[in-house]
Design a protein around this motif. Structure first.
Motif, PDB file in Angstrom:
ATOM      1  N   THR A 122       0.815  -1.221   0.000  1.00  0.00           N
ATOM      2  CA  THR A 122       0.000   0.000   0.000  1.00  0.00           C
ATOM      3  C   THR A 122       0.846   1.267   0.000  1.00  0.00           C
ATOM      4  OG1 THR A 122      -0.224  -0.064   2.408  1.00  0.00           O
ATOM      5  CG2 THR A 122      -1.979  -1.095   1.116  1.00  0.00           C
ATOM      6  N   GLN A 123       2.016   1.238   0.618  1.00  0.00           N
ATOM      7  CA  GLN A 123       2.831   2.448   0.732  1.00  0.00           C
ATOM      8  C   GLN A 123       3.746   2.676  -0.478  1.00  0.00           C
ATOM      9  OE1 GLN A 123       0.812   3.435   3.093  1.00  0.00           O
ATOM     10  NE2 GLN A 123       2.465   4.498   4.121  1.00  0.00           N
ATOM     11  N   PHE A 124       4.321   1.611  -1.017  1.00  0.00           N
ATOM     12  CA  PHE A 124       5.276   1.750  -2.116  1.00  0.00           C
ATOM     13  C   PHE A 124       4.662   1.501  -3.490  1.00  0.00           C
ATOM     14  CE2 PHE A 124       8.090   1.411   1.462  1.00  0.00           C
ATOM     15  CZ  PHE A 124       9.277   2.024   1.089  1.00  0.00           C
ATOM     16  N   SER A 125       3.533   0.812  -3.545  1.00  0.00           N
ATOM     17  CA  SER A 125       2.816   0.489  -4.791  1.00  0.00           C
ATOM     18  C   SER A 125       3.639  -0.313  -5.799  1.00  0.00           C
ATOM     19  CB  SER A 125       2.290   1.762  -5.455  1.00  0.00           C
ATOM     20  OG  SER A 125       1.403   2.433  -4.609  1.00  0.00           O
ATOM     21  N   PRO A 126       4.212  -1.438  -5.366  1.00  0.00           N
ATOM     22  CA  PRO A 126       4.914  -2.288  -6.331  1.00  0.00           C
ATOM     23  C   PRO A 126       3.908  -2.959  -7.252  1.00  0.00           C
ATOM     24  CG  PRO A 126       4.683  -3.439  -4.272  1.00  0.00           C
ATOM     25  CD  PRO A 126       4.153  -2.048  -4.040  1.00  0.00           C
ATOM     26  N   ARG A 127       4.374  -3.375  -8.430  1.00  0.00           N
ATOM     27  CA  ARG A 127       3.482  -4.068  -9.360  1.00  0.00           C
ATOM     28  C   ARG A 127       3.526  -5.574  -9.163  1.00  0.00           C
ATOM     29  NH1 ARG A 127       5.470   0.149 -13.388  1.00  0.00           N
ATOM     30  NH2 ARG A 127       7.251  -1.230 -13.571  1.00  0.00           N
ATOM     31  N   LYS A 128       4.700  -6.097  -8.790  1.00  0.00           N
ATOM     32  CA  LYS A 128       4.845  -7.538  -8.616  1.00  0.00           C
ATOM     33  C   LYS A 128       6.159  -7.829  -7.907  1.00  0.00           C
ATOM     34  CE  LYS A 128       6.822  -8.230 -13.183  1.00  0.00           C
ATOM     35  NZ  LYS A 128       6.748  -8.923 -14.445  1.00  0.00           N
ATOM     36  N   TYR A 129       6.432  -9.104  -7.703  1.00  0.00           N
ATOM     37  CA  TYR A 129       7.702  -9.545  -7.125  1.00  0.00           C
ATOM     38  C   TYR A 129       8.685  -9.848  -8.242  1.00  0.00           C
ATOM     39  CZ  TYR A 129       5.329 -10.634  -2.679  1.00  0.00           C
ATOM     40  OH  TYR A 129       4.633 -10.576  -1.512  1.00  0.00           O
ATOM     41  N   PRO A 130       9.948  -9.616  -8.052  1.00  0.00           N
ATOM     42  CA  PRO A 130      10.513  -8.704  -7.076  1.00  0.00           C
ATOM     43  C   PRO A 130      10.325  -7.268  -7.548  1.00  0.00           C
ATOM     44  CG  PRO A 130      12.261  -9.508  -8.482  1.00  0.00           C
ATOM     45  CD  PRO A 130      10.984 -10.188  -8.923  1.00  0.00           C
TER      46      PRO A 130
END
Length: 163
Positions: A122-130
């Motif tokens: 929620t804070q960084f908004s990554p799209r996927k791993y890694p």
């Protein structure tokens, strides 16, 4: 029936759009935990240094490659702080690092963190791993990527010979 199907598909589309957000442009507020359970917040990020955040999952093949590459090239990362973040428990993280990131263990500039409150997404908004985020010493996003084969782009920015 068609109306119901349309509503379901529309909601699914909206939720996918929400998930595909822009990565955090500055280091956000967060509270993660070191493996000894001590809190680690955004205020603990080393001031005056670039910060590399890597969000990983221990079962992810691409994460294994990313951490393995970082481990092999850790000597190029002496001028930055590295934060490895996972949702997994201490045992899983330790086992993963012993297998794929041996050279990262006990490095002064590497901090391993657990996201037990599920804040990273929620804070960084990554799209996927890694997901790999490089922030400047001024906490501004320099580079984001989530494809392990593009990790070389980060090394071009952080290598001591490039500064």
């Amino acid at each position: 029936m068609r109306v119901l199907l349309f509503i379901i598909l529309f909601r699914t589309f909206l939720s996918l759009e929400t998930f595909a957000q822009t990565p955090a442009q500055t280091i956000p507020a967060f509270t993660f935990y070191k493996l000894d359970k001590t809190p680690f917040t955004n205020k603990n990020v080393t001031p005056g240094k670039d910060a590399l955040f890597i969000f990983f999952d221990v079962t992810c093949d691409h994460c294994q490659h990313t951490i393995g590459t970082l481990s092999k090239r850790i000597s190029e990362c002496q001028k930055i702080s590295i934060y490895l973040i996972s949702l997994e428990d201490k045992t899983a993280i330790t086992s993963f690092l012993n297998q794929y990131g041996k050279n990262l263990i006990n490095k002064k500039n590497v901090t391993v963190l657990q996201d037990s409150k599920n804040q990273f997404i929620t804070q960084f908004s990554p799209r996927k791993y890694p997901s790999v985020f490089l922030y400047s010493a001024q906490n501004k996003l320099r580079l984001y990527d989530d494809e392990d084969e593009y990790l070389v782009k980060f090394f071009k920015l952080i290598s001591p010979s490039k500064k």
